[in-house]
Design a protein around this motif. Structure first.
Motif, PDB file in Angstrom:
ATOM      1  N   ARG A 269      -3.889   5.504   7.208  1.00  0.00           N
ATOM      2  CA  ARG A 269      -4.271   4.096   7.081  1.00  0.00           C
ATOM      3  C   ARG A 269      -5.345   3.677   8.079  1.00  0.00           C
ATOM      4  N   HIS A 270      -5.402   4.355   9.205  1.00  0.00           N
ATOM      5  CA  HIS A 270      -6.266   3.867  10.278  1.00  0.00           C
ATOM      6  C   HIS A 270      -7.411   4.800  10.660  1.00  0.00           C
ATOM      7  N   SER A 272     -10.007   6.911   8.505  1.00  0.00           N
ATOM      8  CA  SER A 272     -10.522   7.377   7.215  1.00  0.00           C
ATOM      9  C   SER A 272     -11.289   8.683   7.319  1.00  0.00           C
ATOM     10  N   ARG A 304      -1.909   9.378  -0.964  1.00  0.00           N
ATOM     11  CA  ARG A 304      -3.046   8.496  -1.266  1.00  0.00           C
ATOM     12  C   ARG A 304      -2.591   7.268  -2.050  1.00  0.00           C
ATOM     13  N   VAL A 307      -0.903   4.774   0.334  1.00  0.00           N
ATOM     14  CA  VAL A 307      -1.880   4.079   1.177  1.00  0.00           C
ATOM     15  C   VAL A 307      -2.588   2.995   0.376  1.00  0.00           C
ATOM     16  N   ASP A 308      -2.976   3.303  -0.850  1.00  0.00           N
ATOM     17  CA  ASP A 308      -3.636   2.312  -1.707  1.00  0.00           C
ATOM     18  C   ASP A 308      -2.689   1.151  -2.021  1.00  0.00           C
ATOM     19  N   LEU A 310      -0.220   0.008  -0.178  1.00  0.00           N
ATOM     20  CA  LEU A 310      -0.057  -0.835   1.007  1.00  0.00           C
ATOM     21  C   LEU A 310      -1.319  -1.638   1.298  1.00  0.00           C
ATOM     22  N   ARG A 311      -2.450  -1.112   0.883  1.00  0.00           N
ATOM     23  CA  ARG A 311      -3.714  -1.810   1.108  1.00  0.00           C
ATOM     24  C   ARG A 311      -3.881  -2.992   0.172  1.00  0.00           C
ATOM     25  N   THR A 312      -3.368  -2.908  -1.026  1.00  0.00           N
ATOM     26  CA  THR A 312      -3.599  -3.936  -2.035  1.00  0.00           C
ATOM     27  C   THR A 312      -2.476  -4.953  -2.168  1.00  0.00           C
TER      28      THR A 312
END
Length: 317
Positions: A269-270, A272, A304, A307-308, A310-312
């Protein structure tokens, strides 16, 4: 009093979310133990009503932060690992990341009974996904490993995988609810929660040997097997597993698994710039395939994809 086995975060209102789940939780709660809550008498009910009115009118602010971590006082640095705020403005699918630590979750808004409630979430080992209803402010205090029993008055093993109303653990929880109900901002509410945790830790009597032992074992387990660590500490592997589970709420094997998971998730997450092979090696997996397999087991999806996710969407972690 804990909820029956199986009634954990993903199955109750403490998913921090929807009406149907809330109803299931409160029905369950009534069947487990009588609760003394804000709103049970006229004075407290009036305070709670006024609190909910201020929240709905937008009087309680958190500097427009929708999701983030709040600074904690140094006086509670030894008991609170993290303090986070989640401001949910609209309905969304929420992702609840499994945690090794016990968490105290305070909800403000119409989804909470009387506009304000608090629950303790024990250590959990699976990602849960729930509909998180809008119009909520969720304050989460994640306790440091080893302080669970001193702060909550119950061993971690009794609450692991469960959701428990805070008042079922704290006889003096009414004082905290009064402070929370009188808060004029989320920062003030956070300070009230921190202060209550600090007070509980400060008045705790003993009970520190097993947590310290388990934490030392956890440190050594990062680079050695259970049998090796037990021998080094002069106990049997069976004794180590028992103390570890009682003090931290999970087995040594599960602890190591979730520790790897969080290392990999943090790096993904932190940073890239790191590829998945590098993330796997840094987190302690055998290889990238091992990382993918464990993420699927814990989260049900690839690294992946998580992570996506949690990002959205709102990730309550």
């Amino acid at each position: 009093m804990v909820t029956p086995q199986g009634k954990s975060l993903g199955e109750s209102a403490s998913d921090l979310s929807g009406r149907s789940s809330d109803q299931d939780f409160h029905d369950l709660q009534r069947s487990v133990a009588p609760a003394t809550r804000i709103g049970r008498n006229g004075h407290e009910g009036a305070k709670s009503h006024e609190f909910a009115k201020r929240l709905n009118n937008g009087a309680m602010r958190a500097h427009h932060i929708h999701q983030g971590h709040l600074a904690q006082e140094t006086s509670t640095a030894s008991s609170v690992a993290a303090l986070s705020l989640h401001m949910i403005d609209r309905d969304a699918r929420g992702t609840l990341v499994p945690r090794l630590e016990t968490q105290i979750v305070v909800r403000f808004g119409s989804m909470a009974r009387d506009g304000l409630d608090a629950h303790v979430l024990g250590a959990r080992q699976q990602v849960h996904r729930k509909l998180v209803r809008g119009g909520q402010r969720i304050l989460v205090a994640r306790l440091r490993l080893g302080v669970h029993e001193a702060v909550l008055g119950a061993p971690a093993s009794a609450i692991a995988g469960h959701t428990v109303a805070l008042e079922d653990l704290w006889d003096d929880s009414a004082q905290l609810f009064d402070r929370l109900a009188g808060a004029r901002s989320m920062a003030e509410a956070a300070a009230a929660l921190e202060g209550a945790i600090s007070e509980r830790l400060g008045t705790a009597q003993g009970g520190g040997v097993q947590p310290r032992f388990a934490l030392e074992a956890a440190r050594r387990l990062e680079s050695a097997s259970v049998d090796v660590v037990a021998a080094d500490l002069g106990v049997s592997a069976r004794h180590l597993r028992r103390v570890f589970r009682e003090a931290l709420g999970i087995s040594p094997k599960a602890f190591a698994r979730l520790t790897r998971f969080h290392r990999a998730l943090r790096d993904a997450r932190h940073d890239s710039r790191m590829g998945w092979a590098g993330i796997a090696a840094a987190a302690g997996y055998y290889d990238q395939a091992h990382l993918i397999a464990e993420f699927r087991a814990i989260a049900g999806v690839t690294p992946r994809a998580l992570v996506d996710e949690l990002r959205t969407g709102p990730g309550i972690d």
